[in-house]
Structures are given as structure tokens and as C-alpha cells.
Design a protein around this motif. Sequence first.
Motif, PDB file in Angstrom:
ATOM      1  N   THR A 118      34.104 -31.713  33.041  1.00 53.83           N
ATOM      2  CA  THR A 118      32.713 -32.765  33.649  1.00 53.83           C
ATOM      3  C   THR A 118      31.870 -31.589  33.542  1.00 53.83           C
ATOM      4  O   THR A 118      31.771 -30.723  33.847  1.00 53.83           O
ATOM      5  CB  THR A 118      33.396 -33.291  34.744  1.00 53.83           C
ATOM      6  N   THR A 120      28.472 -31.084  34.600  1.00 55.84           N
ATOM      7  CA  THR A 120      27.476 -32.256  35.949  1.00 55.84           C
ATOM      8  C   THR A 120      25.786 -31.333  35.897  1.00 55.84           C
ATOM      9  O   THR A 120      25.828 -30.094  37.237  1.00 55.84           O
ATOM     10  CB  THR A 120      27.672 -32.657  36.868  1.00 55.84           C
ATOM     11  N   SER A 121      24.581 -32.017  35.226  1.00 61.50           N
ATOM     12  CA  SER A 121      23.423 -31.127  36.283  1.00 61.50           C
ATOM     13  C   SER A 121      22.630 -31.566  36.789  1.00 61.50           C
ATOM     14  O   SER A 121      23.062 -33.080  37.437  1.00 61.50           O
ATOM     15  CB  SER A 121      22.794 -30.613  34.683  1.00 61.50           C
ATOM     16  N   ASP A 124      21.651 -34.440  33.755  1.00 64.19           N
ATOM     17  CA  ASP A 124      22.529 -34.856  32.912  1.00 64.19           C
ATOM     18  C   ASP A 124      24.534 -34.913  33.189  1.00 64.19           C
ATOM     19  O   ASP A 124      24.694 -33.805  34.081  1.00 64.19           O
ATOM     20  CB  ASP A 124      22.262 -34.534  31.591  1.00 64.19           C
ATOM     21  N   SER A 125      25.455 -35.643  32.750  1.00 59.20           N
ATOM     22  CA  SER A 125      26.524 -35.328  33.068  1.00 59.20           C
ATOM     23  C   SER A 125      27.403 -35.398  31.949  1.00 59.20           C
ATOM     24  O   SER A 125      26.524 -36.620  30.704  1.00 59.20           O
ATOM     25  CB  SER A 125      27.423 -35.821  34.222  1.00 59.20           C
ATOM     26  N   ARG A 127      31.632 -35.871  30.405  1.00 60.62           N
ATOM     27  CA  ARG A 127      33.337 -35.940  30.745  1.00 60.62           C
ATOM     28  C   ARG A 127      33.417 -35.527  29.039  1.00 60.62           C
ATOM     29  O   ARG A 127      34.023 -36.551  28.419  1.00 60.62           O
ATOM     30  CB  ARG A 127      33.832 -37.107  31.611  1.00 60.62           C
ATOM     31  N   ALA A 140      25.428 -29.818  28.314  1.00 61.06           N
ATOM     32  CA  ALA A 140      25.261 -30.990  29.180  1.00 61.06           C
ATOM     33  C   ALA A 140      23.237 -29.957  29.445  1.00 61.06           C
ATOM     34  O   ALA A 140      23.432 -29.377  29.267  1.00 61.06           O
ATOM     35  CB  ALA A 140      25.088 -31.217  30.229  1.00 61.06           C
ATOM     36  N   PRO A 148      24.796 -25.636  36.275  1.00 59.27           N
ATOM     37  CA  PRO A 148      25.324 -27.332  36.404  1.00 59.27           C
ATOM     38  C   PRO A 148      26.637 -27.101  36.200  1.00 59.27           C
ATOM     39  O   PRO A 148      27.278 -25.909  36.408  1.00 59.27           O
ATOM     40  CB  PRO A 148      25.383 -27.763  35.063  1.00 59.27           C
TER      41      PRO A 148
END
Length: 163
Positions: A118, A120-121, A124-125, A127, A140, A148
Motif C-alpha cells: 500500500t 498512502t499520501s 490518495d491511497s 493497495r 498514488a 507517501p
Amino acid sequence: MVPHQAIEVALAALTGPGGGAHPVAVLERHGVVAVLVDNPVGRAIVFVEHRDGQWVGPGIIGGQFHRTVDRRTETTPGQPIQRLSRSRYSTLTPDGEPSELSWFGVTGIAAQDAAAVTITSSIDSMRVDVGDDGLVFAVAQGRTDEKPGVVIHTRDGGAHLAP
């Protein structure tokens, strides 16, 4: 891998027409396509944008040189992704300043017990399952000034943050 018009643009941006590069994986997100490309010396994530009805390649490309590495059996805390490479792609504003938002990509090799990655920012994300060969590839969108988080999820339910 699904054929996509952006693949040819990415290959041309990395090697020029007819070079020794080939696509490994493709991810499409919100008008941007990230193409993971291998060539004889390295691997790079090439971000291709859809602008004014056509696919446009980047001016700058980041990646890593190939290094031979044996894929680990188990995920190592502190270094859950081998050959970790992060890339950032952003456009410039009309004033020549970096855009507020950028695209971030991550690639590498996960251990045999890894199930997913994954990224993740703050906005946004994504997976994505780890490939059968251990390939990690996710993108992302985020704020240009952030880094991120990247997490490897193992089959036993563990989660390991990449440095």
C-alpha cells in the motif's frame, strides 16, 4: 499486461524509438499511466499524462540500476522491500513552479511471505497485490512536498513500513 497507448510513449521517452526497453507492468490512475520499464541497465517508472487528447511523456525519469538480489523468504522489519525505488512526477505551473500535486511511484522486490503493498499520501491511497515473482509496483497522488508511506502486508496479517 493490458496493452495501452501510453506504453509506446514511455518506451520512447526512456530509450528512444526501437531501444532495448520493455514494459513490465502498467497502472492507470486519473488520466496518468505509470509504466514500469526494464532496459539493459535498469528499471524505471515512467509517468505518461493524457493531455489534449494525446499521451505525453515526461521530461525527467527516475529509476535504479539492476542489482542481482536473492528474494528473501520472510519480510524483514526495517527493510520490507528489497531494491526499493521511489519516483515522483509533477508538472510545472504556467509560472514554472512545481504543481501542488504530484504522482508518486514505488517499486521493488518483496519477500515470499508478502501479499500486498500500500502506498498512502495525504489525499490518495493504492493497495496492490505483490506479483508472483515478488514485484512491488504501486502509485498514488499526493502533495508535492510529502513522502507517501509505503507498507508491505504479509500473509500472516503483519504490516511493515518501508523506510
